[in-house]
Design a protein around this motif. Structure first.
Motif, PDB file in Angstrom:
ATOM      1  N   ILE A  83       0.800  -1.285  -0.162  1.00 41.10           N
ATOM      2  CA  ILE A  83       0.151   0.313  -0.047  1.00 41.10           C
ATOM      3  C   ILE A  83       1.081   1.934   0.110  1.00 41.10           C
ATOM      4  N   ASP A  84       0.446   2.177  -0.863  1.00 40.92           N
ATOM      5  CA  ASP A  84       1.769   2.756  -0.810  1.00 40.92           C
ATOM      6  C   ASP A  84       0.816   4.587  -0.010  1.00 40.92           C
ATOM      7  N   TRP A  85       1.481   4.591   1.028  1.00 42.60           N
ATOM      8  CA  TRP A  85       1.123   5.032   2.431  1.00 42.60           C
ATOM      9  C   TRP A  85       1.448   6.668   2.532  1.00 42.60           C
ATOM     10  N   SER A  86       1.944   7.342   1.688  1.00 43.04           N
ATOM     11  CA  SER A  86       2.102   8.706   0.637  1.00 43.04           C
ATOM     12  C   SER A  86       1.675   9.681   2.055  1.00 43.04           C
ATOM     13  N   THR A  87       1.254  10.922   1.734  1.00 39.34           N
ATOM     14  CA  THR A  87       0.300  11.419   2.517  1.00 39.34           C
ATOM     15  C   THR A  87      -0.873  11.311   1.355  1.00 39.34           C
ATOM     16  N   LEU A  88      -2.026  11.697   1.700  1.00 42.61           N
ATOM     17  CA  LEU A  88      -3.211  11.475   1.509  1.00 42.61           C
ATOM     18  C   LEU A  88      -4.460  12.725   2.322  1.00 42.61           C
ATOM     19  N   GLU A  89      -5.049  13.338   0.815  1.00 41.79           N
ATOM     20  CA  GLU A  89      -5.969  14.513   1.180  1.00 41.79           C
ATOM     21  C   GLU A  89      -7.065  14.287   0.711  1.00 41.79           C
ATOM     22  N   LEU A  90      -8.888  14.158   1.182  1.00 43.37           N
ATOM     23  CA  LEU A  90      -9.866  14.288   0.168  1.00 43.37           C
ATOM     24  C   LEU A  90      -9.801  15.089   0.318  1.00 43.37           C
ATOM     25  N   THR A  91      -9.804  15.391  -1.209  1.00 42.29           N
ATOM     26  CA  THR A  91      -9.801  16.833  -1.669  1.00 42.29           C
ATOM     27  C   THR A  91     -10.884  17.278  -2.507  1.00 42.29           C
ATOM     28  N   SER A  92     -11.939  16.084  -2.817  1.00 39.47           N
ATOM     29  CA  SER A  92     -13.324  15.515  -4.038  1.00 39.47           C
ATOM     30  C   SER A  92     -14.377  14.671  -2.908  1.00 39.47           C
ATOM     31  N   GLY A  93     -13.995  15.462  -1.637  1.00 37.81           N
ATOM     32  CA  GLY A  93     -15.192  13.951  -0.840  1.00 37.81           C
ATOM     33  C   GLY A  93     -14.908  14.162   0.983  1.00 37.81           C
ATOM     34  N   GLU A  94     -15.830  13.453   1.125  1.00 36.67           N
ATOM     35  CA  GLU A  94     -15.395  13.370   2.886  1.00 36.67           C
ATOM     36  C   GLU A  94     -15.584  11.262   2.888  1.00 36.67           C
ATOM     37  N   ALA A  95     -15.618  11.779   4.000  1.00 40.97           N
ATOM     38  CA  ALA A  95     -15.243   9.601   4.758  1.00 40.97           C
ATOM     39  C   ALA A  95     -15.608   9.832   6.136  1.00 40.97           C
ATOM     40  N   SER A  96     -16.228   8.152   6.820  1.00 35.84           N
ATOM     41  CA  SER A  96     -16.287   8.404   7.873  1.00 35.84           C
ATOM     42  C   SER A  96     -16.461   7.458   8.240  1.00 35.84           C
ATOM     43  N   ILE A  97     -16.145   6.513   9.240  1.00 33.65           N
ATOM     44  CA  ILE A  97     -16.665   5.156   9.864  1.00 33.65           C
ATOM     45  C   ILE A  97     -17.213   4.844  10.397  1.00 33.65           C
ATOM     46  N   SER A  98     -18.034   4.040  10.775  1.00 32.94           N
ATOM     47  CA  SER A  98     -18.703   3.679  11.377  1.00 32.94           C
ATOM     48  C   SER A  98     -18.735   2.062  11.522  1.00 32.94           C
ATOM     49  N   CYS A  99     -19.291   1.410  13.067  1.00 32.97           N
ATOM     50  CA  CYS A  99     -19.251   0.192  13.416  1.00 32.97           C
ATOM     51  C   CYS A  99     -20.714  -0.209  13.104  1.00 32.97           C
ATOM     52  N   GLY A 146      -9.791   5.750  -4.879  1.00 33.45           N
ATOM     53  CA  GLY A 146      -9.702   4.654  -4.878  1.00 33.45           C
ATOM     54  C   GLY A 146      -8.326   4.436  -3.700  1.00 33.45           C
ATOM     55  N   SER A 147      -7.786   5.150  -3.592  1.00 35.84           N
ATOM     56  CA  SER A 147      -6.602   4.932  -2.406  1.00 35.84           C
ATOM     57  C   SER A 147      -6.885   4.990  -0.848  1.00 35.84           C
ATOM     58  N   LEU A 148      -7.907   5.740  -0.615  1.00 37.95           N
ATOM     59  CA  LEU A 148      -9.122   5.383   0.755  1.00 37.95           C
ATOM     60  C   LEU A 148      -9.552   3.234   0.684  1.00 37.95           C
ATOM     61  N   VAL A 149      -9.920   3.611  -0.243  1.00 35.67           N
ATOM     62  CA  VAL A 149     -10.613   1.610  -0.421  1.00 35.67           C
ATOM     63  C   VAL A 149      -9.348   1.665   0.131  1.00 35.67           C
ATOM     64  N   GLU A 150      -8.643   1.498  -0.776  1.00 35.75           N
ATOM     65  CA  GLU A 150      -7.707   0.467  -0.298  1.00 35.75           C
ATOM     66  C   GLU A 150      -6.432   0.619   1.030  1.00 35.75           C
ATOM     67  N   ARG A 151      -6.647   1.816   1.350  1.00 40.26           N
ATOM     68  CA  ARG A 151      -6.090   1.688   2.734  1.00 40.26           C
ATOM     69  C   ARG A 151      -6.842   1.068   3.659  1.00 40.26           C
ATOM     70  N   VAL A 152      -8.394   1.287   3.853  1.00 38.79           N
ATOM     71  CA  VAL A 152      -9.799   1.233   4.336  1.00 38.79           C
ATOM     72  C   VAL A 152      -9.110  -0.936   4.303  1.00 38.79           C
ATOM     73  N   THR A 153      -8.977  -1.178   3.330  1.00 40.48           N
ATOM     74  CA  THR A 153      -9.166  -2.583   3.535  1.00 40.48           C
ATOM     75  C   THR A 153      -8.230  -3.713   4.008  1.00 40.48           C
ATOM     76  N   HIS A 154      -6.740  -2.673   3.558  1.00 37.13           N
ATOM     77  CA  HIS A 154      -5.779  -3.199   4.086  1.00 37.13           C
ATOM     78  C   HIS A 154      -5.639  -3.682   5.776  1.00 37.13           C
TER      79      HIS A 154
END
Length: 390
Positions: A83-99, A146-154
């Motif tokens: 996984i590419d863990w370089s700096t990531l910013e969501l400039t075109s959306g927003e995300a949240s995590i819920s259990c 796409g990077s967000l989904v990859e990171r959350v999956t990992h």
């Protein structure tokens, strides 16, 4: 009627399709066309360079081999690639995590502000006990998404969270980014929600098609792909460019269990308009319910792990659920209560394969609505989406 979940039954919270607001009258049965804003606000935008092949084109490999290669590449990227863990910013959306799955009562969890490995681990850690995580994303489909989904999956894999939901609300975005993210999602076991009041338009449809299970109550719409970097000056030149892009789209849809007819429908709707797909069309084109491509794999897996009797009972449950529980505009509470009660008739949850049984997500929790009648063994705390939400 829509199908229900077969892979470990993630979130069998079947959602009634909400009526589209302010939609123009259908031009004919089963079609609704709406005007939309500029494609820069979403849409299905292709900016990747295309090389128009000579006619007739000489394929480097056979179509079958080429499709296998793409899927193998996607699988390798989801299971092996670092996984590419370089700096990531969501400039075109927003995300949240819920259990939790009950966004109506419990909201969408914590807004994600840190996208490094430690930050995502902290956000997902509370979900370990339930084994379910819901990623809410509202915005454009971009490489950042796409990077967000990859990171959350990992991180979810590291924590042993194998039931996950992508709760998406998107007007679309970049076609190539959507296809790349979709191929990753296809190999990473996600359920996709388009809940009531949400939309999944244009390039978002490629994300929708990739899910193991798709739950839809909001709007799903398609229109032509626009070539923002096109140098075409004639229809013929533009068509030649688009033909290359649409061939990629058709291959993508086919390997992810959706009908290639979706690509043909897109061609017929101007980019300034939007064709809203009906419930029947979503089912017909393989965009709603269980992903047929994944279902084939799951049947083989379940046969090996749980036995032929389990698969036979599961199939019988699916047919009975569709017949007895699914009716238009059924309240979701009643729908899920019906399913939870019905599964007892087919020996579920199965003692040998409890996690693969229908509605297994509700076994650790409880009934969907406070005060609702409880199926055996189910308490009254489990979350659920409201009727009409997806």
């Amino acid at each position: 009627m829509r199908q229900i979940i077969t892979h470990s039954w993630p979130l069998l919270l079947c959602l009634a399709l909400a009526a589209c607001q302010q939609a123009e009258p259908a031009t004919h049965s089963g079609m609704v066309i709406e005007e939309v804003n500029s494609p820069q606000e979403g849409g299905a935008i292709s900016t990747a360079p295309v090389k128009v092949p000579p006619v007739p084109a000489e394929p480097a490999t056979s179509p079958r081999k080429a499709k296998t290669s793409v899927r193998e590449t996607a699988k390798a990227s989801s299971e092996e690639a670092p996984i590419d863990w370089s700096t990531l910013e969501l400039t075109s959306g927003e995300a949240s995590i819920s259990c939790e799955l009950d966004y109506a009562a419990l909201g969408d969890g914590n807004v994600l502000a840190k996208f490094d490995q430690a930050g995502l681990r902290e956000a997902l850690q509370p979900c370990v006990e339930r084994g379910v995580a819901r990623l809410r994303y509202k915005g454009k489909i971009t490489a950042e998404f796409g990077s967000l989904v990859e990171r959350v999956t990992h991180v979810a894999n590291e924590l042993g969270i194998h039931k996950r939901v992508l709760d998406v609300d998107s007007a679309g975005g970049q076609v190539e980014d959507a296809i790349k993210a979709g191929d990753f999602i296809a190999e990473s076991r996600w359920t996709i929600w388009v809940r009531e009041g949400a939309i999944c338009h244009s390039a978002c449809v490629f994300i929708l098609s990739a899910g193991d299970t798709r739950m839809i109550a909001g709007q799903v719409g398609i229109h032509r792909i626009i070539r923002m970097s096109s140098t075409a000056t004639t229809r013929a030149e533009l068509n030649a460019e688009l033909r290359v892009v649409y061939e990629r789209v058709r291959d993508y849809l086919e390997r992810n269990g959706a009908a290639t007819a979706v690509a043909d429908l897109m061609m017929a709707v101007p980019n300034r308009g939007l064709r809203l797909l009906t419930v029947e069309e979503l089912e017909l084109y393989g965009l709603d319910g269980v992903n047929p491509a994944q279902d084939d794999l799951d049947r083989l897996r379940l046969m090996r792990k749980c036995g032929e009797d389990f698969v036979s009972r599961r199939d019988s449950f699916v047919r009975a659920f569709d017949k007895r529980c699914k009716t238009p505009n059924t309240d979701l509470d009643a729908l899920n209560t019906c399913g939870l009660n019905l599964r007892k008739d087919y020996g579920f949850p199965d003692q040998a394969c409890p996690a693969e049984s229908p509605l297994s997500e509700f076994d650790p929790g409880t009934a969907l609505v406070p005060g609702a009648s409880k199926p055996d063994g189910v308490s009254q705390q489990s979350p659920k989406p409201k009727a009409g939400e997806s």
